[in-house]
Design a protein around this motif. Structure first.
Motif, mmCIF file in Angstrom:
data_model
loop_
_atom_site.group_PDB
_atom_site.id
_atom_site.type_symbol
_atom_site.label_atom_id
_atom_site.label_comp_id
_atom_site.label_asym_id
_atom_site.label_seq_id
_atom_site.Cartn_x
_atom_site.Cartn_y
_atom_site.Cartn_z
ATOM 1 N N VAL A 210 0.853 -1.188 0.000
ATOM 2 C CA VAL A 210 0.000 0.000 0.000
ATOM 3 C C VAL A 210 0.885 1.233 0.000
ATOM 4 C CG1 VAL A 210 -1.838 1.262 1.193
ATOM 5 C CG2 VAL A 210 -1.704 -1.238 1.398
ATOM 6 N N PHE A 211 0.662 2.135 -0.956
ATOM 7 C CA PHE A 211 1.335 3.434 -0.899
ATOM 8 C C PHE A 211 0.503 4.456 -1.652
ATOM 9 C CE2 PHE A 211 3.194 1.364 -4.638
ATOM 10 C CZ PHE A 211 3.158 2.357 -5.608
ATOM 11 N N VAL A 238 0.991 -7.286 5.142
ATOM 12 C CA VAL A 238 0.836 -5.932 4.588
ATOM 13 C C VAL A 238 2.136 -5.161 4.740
ATOM 14 C CG1 VAL A 238 -0.445 -3.757 4.704
ATOM 15 C CG2 VAL A 238 -1.617 -5.916 5.230
ATOM 16 N N LEU A 239 2.559 -4.522 3.653
ATOM 17 C CA LEU A 239 3.632 -3.531 3.684
ATOM 18 C C LEU A 239 2.982 -2.199 3.341
ATOM 19 C CD1 LEU A 239 6.565 -2.578 3.831
ATOM 20 C CD2 LEU A 239 6.846 -3.303 1.446
ATOM 21 N N HIS A 240 2.901 -1.302 4.307
ATOM 22 C CA HIS A 240 2.097 -0.090 4.187
ATOM 23 C C HIS A 240 2.984 1.139 4.322
ATOM 24 C CE1 HIS A 240 -1.742 2.224 5.664
ATOM 25 N NE2 HIS A 240 -1.049 2.909 4.774
ATOM 26 N N HIS A 252 -0.761 -5.689 16.086
ATOM 27 C CA HIS A 252 -0.435 -6.964 15.457
ATOM 28 C C HIS A 252 -1.117 -8.108 16.188
ATOM 29 C CE1 HIS A 252 1.702 -10.089 13.389
ATOM 30 N NE2 HIS A 252 2.201 -10.556 14.525
ATOM 31 N N LYS A 253 -1.711 -8.987 15.421
ATOM 32 C CA LYS A 253 -2.366 -10.160 16.004
ATOM 33 C C LYS A 253 -1.349 -11.297 16.084
ATOM 34 C CE LYS A 253 -6.272 -13.288 15.412
ATOM 35 N NZ LYS A 253 -7.455 -13.628 14.593
ATOM 36 N N PRO A 254 -1.106 -11.845 17.265
ATOM 37 C CA PRO A 254 -0.133 -12.937 17.403
ATOM 38 C C PRO A 254 -0.436 -14.094 16.458
ATOM 39 C CG PRO A 254 -0.825 -12.140 19.556
ATOM 40 C CD PRO A 254 -1.711 -11.482 18.559
ATOM 41 N N GLY A 255 0.604 -14.555 15.783
ATOM 42 C CA GLY A 255 0.456 -15.678 14.870
ATOM 43 C C GLY A 255 0.049 -15.288 13.464
ATOM 44 N N ALA A 256 -0.366 -14.046 13.252
ATOM 45 C CA ALA A 256 -0.778 -13.593 11.922
ATOM 46 C C ALA A 256 0.431 -13.058 11.158
ATOM 47 C CB ALA A 256 -1.842 -12.512 12.042
ATOM 48 N N PRO A 257 0.368 -13.036 9.833
ATOM 49 C CA PRO A 257 1.457 -12.425 9.062
ATOM 50 C C PRO A 257 1.658 -10.966 9.469
ATOM 51 C CG PRO A 257 -0.012 -13.656 7.622
ATOM 52 C CD PRO A 257 -0.672 -13.597 8.959
ATOM 53 N N ALA A 258 2.866 -10.469 9.312
ATOM 54 C CA ALA A 258 3.211 -9.123 9.774
ATOM 55 C C ALA A 258 2.479 -8.041 8.987
ATOM 56 C CB ALA A 258 4.716 -8.909 9.666
ATOM 57 N N TYR A 259 2.090 -7.005 9.697
ATOM 58 C CA TYR A 259 1.615 -5.751 9.101
ATOM 59 C C TYR A 259 2.735 -4.751 9.362
ATOM 60 C CZ TYR A 259 -1.695 -1.953 7.940
ATOM 61 O OH TYR A 259 -2.329 -0.889 7.362
ATOM 62 N N VAL A 260 3.444 -4.339 8.289
ATOM 63 C CA VAL A 260 4.648 -3.515 8.431
ATOM 64 C C VAL A 260 4.358 -2.101 7.931
ATOM 65 C CG1 VAL A 260 7.082 -3.252 7.812
ATOM 66 C CG2 VAL A 260 6.096 -5.548 8.106
ATOM 67 N N PRO A 261 4.178 -1.137 8.850
ATOM 68 C CA PRO A 261 3.987 0.256 8.419
ATOM 69 C C PRO A 261 5.331 0.987 8.351
ATOM 70 C CG PRO A 261 3.440 0.026 10.749
ATOM 71 C CD PRO A 261 3.962 -1.300 10.298
ATOM 72 N N VAL A 262 5.555 1.721 7.281
ATOM 73 C CA VAL A 262 6.781 2.512 7.114
ATOM 74 C C VAL A 262 6.389 3.876 6.554
ATOM 75 C CG1 VAL A 262 8.299 0.524 6.768
ATOM 76 C CG2 VAL A 262 7.191 1.592 4.795
#
Length: 378
Positions: A210-211, A238-240, A252-262
């Motif tokens: 997402v950008f 998600v890479l946001h 972040h929900k434990p065990g879920a794929p990472a949501y990475v905000p930058v």
């Protein structure tokens, strides 16, 4: 007198600069004008290593940062913004144009210009007027609708090129947008594992990029961060890139794929390689880059201006490589209803990837460079 790079050029007889042929690129102001100009500059140097490329710009634009960082000299001229409505500025316009044209001609003489390539914007108009009748002109229009500067320049250009059909420039040859070699040569599959490690993303999960840029990211930020829980439940990473002037907060929900905000993507090549789908605006450069690398897209055009962002995305959408969602319709629910099902359908993503790659123009920079050198050789 020196250019922006601080180096005084060595003169040869007649006042022109020593060295190979000189291409002047005029495309300052925004990245949408500057990046194609720099991609052309790189392509010219690949085809003619002895060629010199000089960029025109103003002290107001991003070119003061972007051009020197790419290793090219930058010559500054006065900006000539064109008022959209009657105003006192309109009365002063002829004087400002005359002054800018005079200074631009001085630059052409000092650097030994052989051809001028314009990409629109504040810098292009004085460049076209200064070159008229003196130097060959090549015009490139990146947007779906041509701006005033390129409409003027196209009247006396040797060649007119456009990114997409229907730009409004008569006789324009459609070649796409010149892009950086790092983008056109990108092998997303080969870089996928490295890219995901770089951003600390899950190696195997479907991943959304997402950008929206610092100016247009708010709608995207709100919708996607609001859907963080649903994305996690669906097993989507998600890479946001939320923009340096903005912020987002997600849990972040434990065990879920990472949501990475930058705040900003320093390595856009790796971001494109890491993703299976991108949610983004549809500026001309953005559409060209995601198309060139074959990344399926959900485009959310900026609702401002003359609607050109929607037009930019339409060829990719028509080819089956992307979806178009109006800004006013983008919501957390839309992410849940449209984006999540799409990311969980690898067959559809593969078909969209092939379609968007076929709709792109990966060789536009080299094609434009060859045209410029051919015009110059006349």
């Amino acid at each position: 007198m020196t250019g922006q790079n601080g180096a005084a050029p060595a003169n040869r007889p007649g006042g022109a600069v020593q060295g190979g042929p000189c291409v002047v690129v005029a495309g300052g102001g925004t990245a949408g004008h500057i990046e194609p100009a720099m991609a052309l500059a790189d392509a010219v140097r690949r085809l003619r290593p002895d060629a010199r490329v000089v960029a025109l710009g103003t002290e107001r634009g991003l070119e003061t940062k972007l051009v020197p960082s790419r290793g090219y000299p930058l010559e500054l001229i006065p900006p000539v913004p064109l008022p959209r409505k009657p105003s006192p500025e309109l009365l002063r316009l002829p004087l400002r144009v005359r002054s800018a044209v005079k200074q631009t001609r001085n630059v052409f003489e000092r650097v030994g210009a052989d051809v001028v390539v314009g990409f629109g914007g504040y810098v292009a108009l004085p460049a076209y007027l200064a070159a008229r009748g003196r130097l060959p002109i090549v015009v490139h229009e990146a947007n779906a609708r041509a701006g005033l500067a390129n409409k003027v320049g196209a009247r006396f250009a040797e060649r007119v090129l456009a990114a997409v059909p229907g730009s409004g420039l008569p006789g324009a040859q459609v070649i796409g947008i010149p892009l950086r070699h790092s983008i056109t040569s990108l092998d997303r599959a080969a870089l996928r594992a490295e890219a995901r490690r770089h951003f600390m993303l899950d190696e195997d999960a479907p991943t959304l990029l997402v950008f929206g840029g610092s100016q247009g990211a708010r709608t995207l930020n709100t919708a996607v961060s609001g859907a963080a829980g649903a994305l996690a439940e669906a097993g989507i990473g998600v890479l946001h890139a939320f923009g340096p002037k903005n912020s987002v907060a997600v849990q972040h929900k434990p065990g879920a794929p990472a949501y990475v905000p930058v705040p900003y993507l320093e390595r856009m090549d790796l971001a494109l390689a890491a993703a299976d789908l991108v949610l983004c605006r549809s500026g001309a450069m953005t559409v060209a880059e995601v198309s060139a690398v074959g990344l399926p897209a959900v485009f959310v055009p900026l609702p401002h201006g003359n609607g050109e962002q929607a037009l930019n995305a339409q060829p990719v959408v028509n080819a089956g490589g992307g979806l178009l969602v109006p800004d006013g319709e983008l919501s957390t629910q839309k992410i849940t209803d449209v984006v999540i099902p799409l990311l969980r359908d690898p067959q559809r993503l593969a078909a969209m990837s092939a379609a968007t790659r076929d709709s792109g123009h990966r060789n536009a920079a080299d094609q434009l460079a060859a045209i410029v050198l051919e015009v110059m050789s006349r």
